[in-house]
Design a protein around this motif. Structure first.
Motif, PDB file in Angstrom:
ATOM      1  N   LEU A   8       0.697  -1.063  -0.138  1.00  0.00           N
ATOM      2  CA  LEU A   8       0.175   0.288   0.251  1.00  0.00           C
ATOM      3  C   LEU A   8       0.766   1.015   0.057  1.00  0.00           C
ATOM      4  O   LEU A   8       0.509   2.384  -0.752  1.00  0.00           O
ATOM      5  CB  LEU A   8      -1.147   0.058   1.775  1.00  0.00           C
ATOM      6  N   ARG A  12      -0.572   1.676  -3.756  1.00  0.00           N
ATOM      7  CA  ARG A  12      -1.776   2.035  -2.996  1.00  0.00           C
ATOM      8  C   ARG A  12      -3.129   1.327  -3.639  1.00  0.00           C
ATOM      9  O   ARG A  12      -3.912   0.810  -3.785  1.00  0.00           O
ATOM     10  CB  ARG A  12      -2.243   3.505  -2.609  1.00  0.00           C
ATOM     11  N   GLU A  13      -3.263   1.982  -5.353  1.00  0.00           N
ATOM     12  CA  GLU A  13      -3.889   0.975  -5.775  1.00  0.00           C
ATOM     13  C   GLU A  13      -3.943   0.096  -6.856  1.00  0.00           C
ATOM     14  O   GLU A  13      -5.154  -0.836  -6.178  1.00  0.00           O
ATOM     15  CB  GLU A  13      -3.713   2.536  -7.440  1.00  0.00           C
ATOM     16  N   PHE A  16      -5.357  -2.083  -3.397  1.00  0.00           N
ATOM     17  CA  PHE A  16      -6.298  -1.743  -2.961  1.00  0.00           C
ATOM     18  C   PHE A  16      -7.206  -3.109  -2.033  1.00  0.00           C
ATOM     19  O   PHE A  16      -7.666  -3.274  -1.706  1.00  0.00           O
ATOM     20  CB  PHE A  16      -6.591  -0.727  -3.310  1.00  0.00           C
ATOM     21  N   TYR A  49     -14.819   2.679   3.095  1.00  0.00           N
ATOM     22  CA  TYR A  49     -13.640   2.813   2.505  1.00  0.00           C
ATOM     23  C   TYR A  49     -13.475   3.358   1.279  1.00  0.00           C
ATOM     24  O   TYR A  49     -11.928   3.827   0.614  1.00  0.00           O
ATOM     25  CB  TYR A  49     -13.485   1.033   1.829  1.00  0.00           C
ATOM     26  N   TYR A  53      -9.605   5.087   1.381  1.00  0.00           N
ATOM     27  CA  TYR A  53      -8.501   5.248   0.202  1.00  0.00           C
ATOM     28  C   TYR A  53      -7.227   6.551   0.675  1.00  0.00           C
ATOM     29  O   TYR A  53      -6.207   6.168   0.058  1.00  0.00           O
ATOM     30  CB  TYR A  53      -9.063   4.579  -1.256  1.00  0.00           C
TER      31      TYR A  53
END
Length: 545
Positions: A8, A12-13, A16, A49, A53
């Protein structure tokens, strides 16, 4: 969990989805225990969420164990929705788990709200259907891993059969992946929808048509059965009940509302500056007999008005929005500012019907004195004066006259016009003086032109002004930024001003500055001797060079 947390921080994407798979069930259980409604819990889970994010890429380095991650997530639940992990657990609620299929569908919605699905398409990744199927299988396999632990107890052959049967039961045909699930009580069959009736429909006390649905209602107002309507219905965007407004934020009624609020059902006490979000992605709603009914793609929900659970509560704050004809002060619902003047940063904005007409300087005071410009000696220009309310004194005269000034703390900054050469070019210097008159010093060197207005913006830590580089020959105007240490910068507006032809006497009128963005009006002017008239106006937003 540690590996996913590490991913992450780097991507991150990319990580996720895996983080969602590992955490959603426990978070769902905590939310469900708090709100007691499965549908509301799903909505809150998606909201959680979406908000989470933005924070995932900044996970502390020490966080990685399952215990530390869930402690952090539970603290965020409390922060976002005031949902706490402690308390008594309801057996029936804690037994209800979010199905993998429903969790996958919710993840699609989360991706859509974050704009991740569109990003995948732009980057040429898998099609939405194949990508969705891949995630579905990952969800299934993640849940299946736990069964492997049982090998030592039950034997390999038994577990293989169990896993095989379980995966068979979870498989979904590709064409069903994008289908809208039929709610309980919906009529089914190949014939006409009216040919069969469910027992619940036959026993219904009444019916309600809402959005795409016809809902059968029990005596207590709850929804017992649903069927789809051939022609959708609408009950209107706003309904007022007992001092509260219930609003469905749609373009036809709220064209200037924030994009994040579109298709949200909200409630607001009349004339209050706060509102609560009840549900998102709503298609229609109505209030009947102290019950709020709202429809979405999955069916109709009924909630008693006295027991409403808000997804979130927000404060209506006025913000600047740019339209073709100017800047407007609007709140999140697109409602215009009703006050005639509003102070924003270093300017007072004069407002009419929400539209900003112009800006002016607020009262400039320091040390019990009010400072202002006046032509005390009746010559061609103004002097800087001060007054205690009963008496007035000349404060600064300058060599020729003072064009503009602004108070910053116990200093008064002012731009003095000091000289003109044989070609008519004017020259100025910015000074500052103690409000009590004890000291005066130059903060800039001499420069060509005149600063005709000055405003101090504390949030920016700088003075911004309107500047005419050749005021004797032309009305052309720019904007400048003046640091408190005297560093002066002309704001580049050439690109923004390329779109229209002008008389050459076009100028910029400063409105306000927020977070480094400069809001101003670009006026083209007709100048005849000492008379100036505005030919047209266009709003501009500028950034620092």
């Amino acid at each position: 969990m540690e590996q996913v947390c590490a991913q992450l921080r780097e991507d991150r994407e990319g990580a996720f989805e895996e983080f969602y798979i590992l955490t959603y069930q426990r978070i769902y259980q905590l939310i469900l225990r708090s709100v007691g409604q499965e549908k509301k819990a799903e909505q809150l889970l998606a909201d959680f969420y979406v908000r989470l994010y933005e924070m995932l890429g900044e996970l502390p380095e020490h966080m990685g164990s399952e215990e530390s991650v869930f402690l952090w997530l539970e603290s965020l639940l409390d922060e976002f929705f005031e949902i706490q992990a402690g308390g008594e657990e309801g057996d029936q609620l804690t037994e209800k788990r979010l199905s993998e299929e429903r969790a996958t569908t919710l993840f699609f919605h989360i991706e859509d709200r974050l704009g991740l699905a569109e990003r995948d398409e732009d980057e040429g990744k898998e099609t939405a259907t194949r990508h969705g199927m891949r995630r579905k299988l990952r969800l299934v396999s993640a849940a299946a891993v736990g069964l492997v632990v049982c090998l030592a107890c039950f034997g390999t052959w038994k577990i293989k059969n169990m896993i095989g049967d379980w995966i068979d039961s979870m498989e979904v045909a590709l064409e069903d992946e994008t289908a809208v699930p039929e709610p309980e009580g919906t009529k089914k069959g190949d014939g006409d929808p009216g040919e069969s009736q469910t027992e619940e429909t036959e026993e219904a006390e009444g019916f309600l048509e809402l959005g795409d649905w016809k809902a059968a209602l029990a005596k207590d107002g709850s929804v017992v059965a649903l069927e789809r309507l051939e022609v959708p219905v609408s009950h209107g965007p706003v309904q007022d009940v007992d001092g509260w407004s219930y609003m469905l934020v749609r373009d036809e009624a709220f064209p200037d509302a924030d994009e994040d609020l579109k298709d949200s059902l909200i409630c607001r006490e009349l004339n209050a500056d706060t509102y609560g979000v009840i549900a998102r992605e709503v298609t229609d709603f109505c209030v009947e007999d102290e019950t709020l009914y709202y429809a979405d793609e999955s069916g109709v929900t009924a909630e008693v008005l006295g027991n409403l659970v808000w997804l979130t509560q927000e404060t209506l704050e006025t913000e600047i929005q740019m339209k073709d004809d100017g800047f407007y002060l609007l709140n999140a619902l697109g409602e215009p500012e009703t006050a005639g003047q509003v102070q924003m940063g270093g300017t007072v904005l004069r407002v009419d019907g929400g539209r900003i007409k112009y800006a002016q300087q607020p009262a400039q005071t320091a040390g019990g004195m009010t400072f202002y410009l006046a032509n005390v000696d009746q010559d061609t220009g103004s002097e800087l004066c001060r007054s205690n309310g009963s008496q007035a004194w000349l404060f600064q005269k300058g060599k020729l006259w003072i064009d503009s000034f602004v108070v910053v703390g116990d200093w008064v900054y002012f731009s003095a016009y000091e000289d003109r050469d044989a070609n008519g070019m004017r020259y100025s210097t910015v000074y500052r003086a103690k409000a009590d008159g004890s000291a005066t010093e130059a903060v800039t060197g001499r420069f060509q032109g005149n600063i005709t207005a000055m405003y101090y913006f504390p949030g920016e830590g700088a003075i911004y002004g309107e500047f005419k580089p050749d005021s004797y020959h032309s009305y052309y105007g720019q904007l400048v930024r003046i640091g408190l240490n005297g560093q002066m910068q002309v704001i580049d507006s050439n690109t923004a001003r390329n779109g229209r032809s002008t008389t050459g006497n076009d100028m910029l009128e400063l409105l306000t500055v927020q977070d480094g963005t400069i809001y101003c009006y670009w006026h083209d002017c007709s100048v005849n001797s000492s008379n100036v008239s505005i030919l047209w106006t266009q709003p501009l937003m500028l950034g620092l060079n």
